[in-house]
Design a protein around this motif. Structure first.
Motif, PDB file in Angstrom:
ATOM      1  N   PRO A  28      43.040  33.686  26.378  1.00 14.99           N
ATOM      2  CA  PRO A  28      42.761  34.890  25.596  1.00 14.99           C
ATOM      3  C   PRO A  28      42.659  36.101  26.519  1.00 14.99           C
ATOM      4  CG  PRO A  28      40.804  33.500  25.784  1.00 14.99           C
ATOM      5  CD  PRO A  28      41.940  32.738  26.382  1.00 14.99           C
ATOM      6  N   GLY A  29      42.894  37.271  25.933  1.00 19.48           N
ATOM      7  CA  GLY A  29      43.018  38.553  26.628  1.00 19.48           C
ATOM      8  C   GLY A  29      42.261  38.750  27.923  1.00 19.48           C
ATOM      9  N   ARG A  30      40.921  38.693  27.886  1.00 18.83           N
ATOM     10  CA  ARG A  30      40.145  39.090  29.051  1.00 18.83           C
ATOM     11  C   ARG A  30      40.308  38.085  30.190  1.00 18.83           C
ATOM     12  NH1 ARG A  30      34.430  39.953  27.113  1.00 18.83           N
ATOM     13  NH2 ARG A  30      35.551  40.759  25.287  1.00 18.83           N
ATOM     14  N   LEU A  31      40.276  36.795  29.852  1.00 14.52           N
ATOM     15  CA  LEU A  31      40.430  35.738  30.844  1.00 14.52           C
ATOM     16  C   LEU A  31      41.804  35.853  31.503  1.00 14.52           C
ATOM     17  CD1 LEU A  31      39.074  33.226  32.012  1.00 14.52           C
ATOM     18  CD2 LEU A  31      40.207  31.885  30.242  1.00 14.52           C
ATOM     19  N   ARG A  32      42.784  36.247  30.686  1.00 14.80           N
ATOM     20  CA  ARG A  32      44.144  36.374  31.162  1.00 14.80           C
ATOM     21  C   ARG A  32      44.244  37.417  32.279  1.00 14.80           C
ATOM     22  NH1 ARG A  32      49.545  36.886  27.470  1.00 14.80           N
ATOM     23  NH2 ARG A  32      50.942  36.638  29.209  1.00 14.80           N
ATOM     24  N   GLY A  33      43.562  38.554  32.085  1.00 18.65           N
ATOM     25  CA  GLY A  33      43.561  39.604  33.088  1.00 18.65           C
ATOM     26  C   GLY A  33      42.970  39.104  34.399  1.00 18.65           C
ATOM     27  N   LEU A  34      41.867  38.371  34.287  1.00 18.96           N
ATOM     28  CA  LEU A  34      41.183  37.842  35.466  1.00 18.96           C
ATOM     29  C   LEU A  34      42.085  36.853  36.208  1.00 18.96           C
ATOM     30  CD1 LEU A  34      38.324  37.914  36.820  1.00 18.96           C
ATOM     31  CD2 LEU A  34      37.886  35.765  35.635  1.00 18.96           C
ATOM     32  N   LEU A  35      42.710  35.952  35.452  1.00 17.73           N
ATOM     33  CA  LEU A  35      43.589  34.951  36.063  1.00 17.73           C
ATOM     34  C   LEU A  35      44.785  35.615  36.740  1.00 17.73           C
ATOM     35  CD1 LEU A  35      43.557  32.115  33.377  1.00 17.73           C
ATOM     36  CD2 LEU A  35      42.725  31.959  35.723  1.00 17.73           C
ATOM     37  N   THR A  36      45.332  36.640  36.082  1.00 19.12           N
ATOM     38  CA  THR A  36      46.464  37.352  36.674  1.00 19.12           C
ATOM     39  C   THR A  36      46.063  37.950  38.013  1.00 19.12           C
ATOM     40  OG1 THR A  36      47.116  37.930  34.434  1.00 19.12           O
ATOM     41  CG2 THR A  36      48.264  39.053  36.211  1.00 19.12           C
ATOM     42  N   LEU A  37      44.873  38.523  38.058  1.00 21.61           N
ATOM     43  CA  LEU A  37      44.379  39.124  39.299  1.00 21.61           C
ATOM     44  C   LEU A  37      44.282  38.053  40.394  1.00 21.61           C
ATOM     45  CD1 LEU A  37      43.262  41.796  40.506  1.00 21.61           C
ATOM     46  CD2 LEU A  37      40.987  40.866  40.084  1.00 21.61           C
ATOM     47  N   ILE A  38      43.739  36.890  40.022  1.00 23.87           N
ATOM     48  CA  ILE A  38      43.586  35.811  41.000  1.00 23.87           C
ATOM     49  C   ILE A  38      44.954  35.361  41.530  1.00 23.87           C
ATOM     50  CG2 ILE A  38      42.880  33.388  41.265  1.00 23.87           C
ATOM     51  CD1 ILE A  38      40.577  33.996  39.337  1.00 23.87           C
ATOM     52  N   VAL A  39      45.920  35.290  40.615  1.00 24.42           N
ATOM     53  CA  VAL A  39      47.264  34.880  41.021  1.00 24.42           C
ATOM     54  C   VAL A  39      47.896  35.930  41.938  1.00 24.42           C
ATOM     55  CG1 VAL A  39      49.601  34.489  40.170  1.00 24.42           C
ATOM     56  CG2 VAL A  39      47.678  33.396  39.036  1.00 24.42           C
ATOM     57  N   LEU A  40      47.639  37.200  41.634  1.00 26.19           N
ATOM     58  CA  LEU A  40      48.267  38.274  42.402  1.00 26.19           C
ATOM     59  C   LEU A  40      47.581  38.518  43.741  1.00 26.19           C
ATOM     60  CD1 LEU A  40      49.096  40.954  39.695  1.00 26.19           C
ATOM     61  CD2 LEU A  40      50.689  39.597  41.046  1.00 26.19           C
ATOM     62  N   LEU A  41      46.321  38.097  43.845  1.00 26.18           N
ATOM     63  CA  LEU A  41      45.520  38.403  45.027  1.00 26.18           C
ATOM     64  C   LEU A  41      46.224  38.079  46.353  1.00 26.18           C
ATOM     65  CD1 LEU A  41      42.913  39.837  44.834  1.00 26.18           C
ATOM     66  CD2 LEU A  41      41.682  37.689  45.190  1.00 26.18           C
ATOM     67  N   PRO A  42      46.854  36.904  46.480  1.00 25.97           N
ATOM     68  CA  PRO A  42      47.523  36.597  47.744  1.00 25.97           C
ATOM     69  C   PRO A  42      48.554  37.650  48.142  1.00 25.97           C
ATOM     70  CG  PRO A  42      47.424  34.649  46.374  1.00 25.97           C
ATOM     71  CD  PRO A  42      46.924  35.784  45.543  1.00 25.97           C
ATOM     72  N   LEU A  43      49.197  38.276  47.138  1.00 21.88           N
ATOM     73  CA  LEU A  43      50.210  39.284  47.451  1.00 21.88           C
ATOM     74  C   LEU A  43      49.569  40.537  48.036  1.00 21.88           C
ATOM     75  CD1 LEU A  43      52.751  39.256  44.486  1.00 21.88           C
ATOM     76  CD2 LEU A  43      53.041  38.405  46.806  1.00 21.88           C
ATOM     77  N   LEU A  44      48.265  40.712  47.785  1.00 21.68           N
ATOM     78  CA  LEU A  44      47.597  41.928  48.225  1.00 21.68           C
ATOM     79  C   LEU A  44      46.978  41.775  49.614  1.00 21.68           C
ATOM     80  CD1 LEU A  44      45.841  42.799  44.840  1.00 21.68           C
ATOM     81  CD2 LEU A  44      48.061  43.570  45.677  1.00 21.68           C
ATOM     82  N   THR A  45      47.011  40.552  50.158  1.00 22.37           N
ATOM     83  CA  THR A  45      46.488  40.370  51.507  1.00 22.37           C
ATOM     84  C   THR A  45      47.636  40.015  52.450  1.00 22.37           C
ATOM     85  OG1 THR A  45      45.994  38.107  50.862  1.00 22.37           O
ATOM     86  CG2 THR A  45      44.149  39.623  50.911  1.00 22.37           C
ATOM     87  N   SER A  46      47.445  40.318  53.730  1.00 23.32           N
ATOM     88  CA  SER A  46      48.505  40.091  54.715  1.00 23.32           C
ATOM     89  C   SER A  46      48.737  38.594  54.919  1.00 23.32           C
ATOM     90  CB  SER A  46      48.103  40.743  56.029  1.00 23.32           C
ATOM     91  OG  SER A  46      48.528  39.969  57.114  1.00 23.32           O
ATOM     92  N   VAL A  47      49.997  38.239  55.183  1.00 22.66           N
ATOM     93  CA  VAL A  47      50.349  36.842  55.431  1.00 22.66           C
ATOM     94  C   VAL A  47      49.561  36.304  56.624  1.00 22.66           C
ATOM     95  CG1 VAL A  47      52.238  35.255  55.876  1.00 22.66           C
ATOM     96  CG2 VAL A  47      52.664  37.349  54.629  1.00 22.66           C
ATOM     97  N   VAL A  48      49.384  37.137  57.632  1.00 24.93           N
ATOM     98  CA  VAL A  48      48.681  36.705  58.837  1.00 24.93           C
ATOM     99  C   VAL A  48      47.245  36.317  58.496  1.00 24.93           C
ATOM    100  CG1 VAL A  48      47.980  37.385  61.156  1.00 24.93           C
ATOM    101  CG2 VAL A  48      50.126  38.240  60.201  1.00 24.93           C
ATOM    102  N   VAL A  49      46.602  37.176  57.678  1.00 23.74           N
ATOM    103  CA  VAL A  49      45.220  36.904  57.291  1.00 23.74           C
ATOM    104  C   VAL A  49      45.137  35.598  56.520  1.00 23.74           C
ATOM    105  CG1 VAL A  49      43.292  37.723  55.890  1.00 23.74           C
ATOM    106  CG2 VAL A  49      44.622  39.342  57.258  1.00 23.74           C
ATOM    107  N   ARG A  50      46.056  35.420  55.579  1.00 27.41           N
ATOM    108  CA  ARG A  50      46.045  34.226  54.745  1.00 27.41           C
ATOM    109  C   ARG A  50      46.273  32.981  55.595  1.00 27.41           C
ATOM    110  NH1 ARG A  50      50.360  35.062  50.452  1.00 27.41           N
ATOM    111  NH2 ARG A  50      50.849  36.978  51.564  1.00 27.41           N
TER     112      ARG A  50
END
Ligand code: ATP
Ligand code: MG
Lengths: 301, 360
Positions: free
Chosen positions: A111-133
């Motif tokens: 449902p809507g709100r959970l979906r936004g949160l999950l999307t953020l979690i999925v996208l998070l790796p893209l927002l951090t540097s590969v080296v850091v990860r």
């Protein structure tokens, strides 16, 4: 179906506009010019140069010949590196798909709100540097890492397990790092599927598994193909993660190429490695695309 | 009609809440076997919600669904023998027409040979034998709709649900499909619930019509009753057209009941409501007669339109209210010119239905 009448009403408006359409087409091409020029200078030109260098017969680049290709293709060691790299890509892609598909389904059905949160979690790796990860994974997998500390603490093992510098650890780390590349196309494909189709399937007597296998899965095949292509390409060329998590024992094409070019200064051989790698990857991509072509019909439901 | 042969369907006090919003409010319908019932109501009145509750796609907040005497509330959709045709058909786009129709048969473990035979039978029923190999995207809306119908009927459902199945069709095709569905439904004796917001469709196809408004059941009766004897103001105005005039009930000379209109004038009626009740009086245009002398409401013609076989006038009553009239047009008859003074009265007092006025 609804497009029908819309097109019909658009017809008379567009009809006298034939010259307009021609003008639009010309304009489209001009809009692509900057990117085209960019590609020419920074992509096609270097590629041509690479091809040229690969045809030098000796490291000193004095005469032309196919010696570098012969050296690569007749050398079991080089072939093994190529095979290991492509196999690594297959393993990472398979694991990413296995973990990514349930995640994508969860995301689509949430449902809507959970979906936004999950999307953020999925996208998070893209927002951090590969080296850091990658360093995070070293912390997790190391001898004194989180996993080993937990296993030792729980008394599940007496000596720390070797997780870092193993192929399993590398596949796991790469799968995590590339996960968004798999999940995002999957979510796009899944959310395009009419939710009534699953209901229709259920009303016809199909259980959840049949609905998934016969309706959901085939209809999101284009997304699966796109996700696999991206993950595969990213995994086999992930120089940093491969070198840091894989360590010195495992050699993959990007590092092999790098060694030849920068440590051994053998530019023609490095160029040949690059070209062979490129051709091999293109072959894999074409194969996958062929599967995608079979499913193309589904996309426009 | 094959009543009794088919499976009965009972909706028992169905209530569906979305958060605090009430989408369906204690709707009870007792549907006989083999009956074709139309759910009629404006957009958002809860028609689809009711259908989804019967199919099992949603579990109503309150109430029970009883199919053939068995409560099915605990059964998931795939265990209810309910066939559904969606408004957008929801055909499987990656399967041919034949595979779409065979889908439910395969899911129910029907053997290959029988599947093939049943698919052929169903496609013949909807007259699409020649398109068995096509894909849904290669077909017209009407053809897709018939495939959806064949797919739903192939598994011989005991209840057939149709959600606005004709919305995407043009007028001629719509009539063809209405007749077709009625024919198929009769021959198979399948209890059918059809959702529509097209009153003509509901009145022409259904054995009984359930009129819904804002989640509430307003009336559940045969089409002629819904039209001739509407039980609520909403039904009277939603089904067919009606002039609505406001006033107060009184007893006129000779003991007859009248509505004393707010805008002046008396309108005879028949009702059991007591004198003094504020009411909305409804009168259909075709039940307004032009009186020659005697009692009536006076006014002037604002506009007259010859609509083929009928003559329609809009009259402005002296009190300010407007009234539409419709009468059969004799050959050569022309509308009365604007400005003509006329006197109007209902064709019979029973034609004036009164409902307690909820405006105040
Ligand atoms: N999933 C939902 N969440 C919240 N509200 C909903 C949901 N589904 C329907 N509703 C609300 O419930 C009411 C009834 O919806 P429903 O779809 O049953 O209407 P309908 O009679 O089928 O209308 P239409 O003729 O437009 O299809 C509407 O007010 C709608 O906004
Ligand atoms: Mg609806």
């Amino acid at each position: 179906m609804t497009a029908g009448p819309a097109m019909a009403t658009a017809g008379p408006v567009a009809a006298p506009g034939r010259p307009v359409r021609a003008w639009t087409a010309a304009y489209d091409i001009r809009l692509a010019l900057p990117l085209g020029a960019f590609f020419l200078v920074f992509f096609l030109a270097p590629l041509a140069l690479l091809l040229l260098v690969s045809f030098y017969a000796d490291p000193g680049m004095t005469r032309f010949g196919l010696d570098q290709y012969a050296r690569f293709l007749l050398d079991p060691f080089s072939l093994r590196v190529l095979g290991a790299t492509l196999w690594l890509g297959v393993e990472v892609t398979a694991l990413t798909l296995l973990l990514g598909l349930p995640l994508a389904l969860l995301l689509t059905w949430a449902p809507g709100r959970l979906r936004g949160l999950l999307t953020l979690i999925v996208l998070l790796p893209l927002l951090t540097s590969v080296v850091v990860r990658t360093f995070a994974w070293i912390v997790i997998l190391g001898r004194q890492g989180i996993v080993n500390a937990a296993l030792l603490g729980l008394g599940l093992t007496d000596t720390p397990l070797k997780l870092l510098y193993t192929e399993g650890g590398l596949v796991l780390a790469l799968a995590q790092v590339q996960m968004p590349l798999m999940v995002l196309p999957l979510v796009t494909a899944l959310s395009r599927i009419d939710p009534n189709l699953a209901d229709a399937s259920a009303a016809l007597g199909a259980g959840a598994w049949r609905t998934f296998l016969r309706v959901t899965l085939p209809l999101c095949l284009p997304g699966i193909v796109a996700g696999c292509l991206l993950t595969f390409a990213a995994a086999i060329t992930a120089f940093i993660t491969q070198s840091l998590i894989g360590g010195g024992q495992m050699l993959f094409m990007p590092m092999y190429l790098y060694q030849q070019a920068s440590s051994l200064n053998n530019w023609p051989f490095a160029a040949a490695i690059a070209i062979v790698f490129l051709v091999a990857v293109l072959a894999c991509v074409t194969l996958l695309n062929l599967v995608g072509r079979l499913s193309r019909g589904y996309a426009q439901a | 009609m094959s009543a009794g042969a088919g499976t009965t369907l009972i909706l028992d006090g169905i209530t569906q809440r979305y958060g605090t919003a009430l989408a369906v409010d204690t709707v009870t319908l007792d549907i006989k076997g083999g009956e074709l019932v139309a759910l009629l109501g404006p957009s958002g009145c809860g028609k689809t919600t009711l259908l989804r509750a019967v199919a099992g796609f949603l579990k109503p907040t309150e109430g029970r669904v009883i199919i053939g005497g068995q409560a099915v509330d605990h059964l998931p959709p795939n265990r209810r023998t309910v066939g559904i045709v969606f408004q957008n058909y929801a055909l499987f786009p990656h399967m041919s027409v034949a595979d779409n129709v065979a889908y439910g048969l395969a899911a129910r473990g029907v053997g290959r040979a029988e599947q093939k035979a049943r698919v052929a039978e169903m496609l013949a029923l909807v007259r699409l034998e020649h398109l068995a190999g096509r894909y849904p995207r290669e077909m017209s809306g009407g053809q897709q709709q018939r495939v959806a119908l064949a797919r739903a009927l192939a598994v011989r459902p005991s209840i057939l649900l149709l959600d606005e199945p004709f919305a995407a069709l043009d007028k001629n095709l719509r009539l063809d499909m209405q007749i077709e569905i009625k024919r198929i439904q009769r021959s198979a004796g399948t209890t059918t619930l059809i959702v529509t917001h097209d009153q003509e469709e509901a009145l022409s196809m259904a054995d009984r019509v359930a009129v819904l408004n804002a989640g509430r059941l307003e009336q559940f009766a045969p089409p002629t009753d819904v039209y001739d004897r509407p039980e609520t103001l909403f039904v009277n105005t939603f089904v067919g057209t009606a002039n609505v005039l406001h006033g107060r009930l009184a007893t006129g000379p000779g003991g007859t009941r009248v509505v004393a209109l707010e805008t002046g004038g008396l309108l005879p009626t028949v009702t059991a409501l007591p004198d003094g009740t504020r009411v909305a009086a409804c009168l259909r245009p075709q039940h307004v007669a032009f009186a020659t002398g005697g009692e009536g409401l006076d006014g002037v013609v604002e506009i007259g339109l010859p609509l083929g076989a009928t003559l329609v006038h809009e009259i402005r009553l002296d009190g300010g209210a407007r009234l539409k009239t419709a009468e059969a047009r004799a050959a050569g008859a022309r509308p009365r010119p604007p400005g003509t003074r006329v006197r109007l009265s209902p064709t019979a007092p029973e034609r004036v239905s009164v409902f307690p006025d909820s405006r105040h």
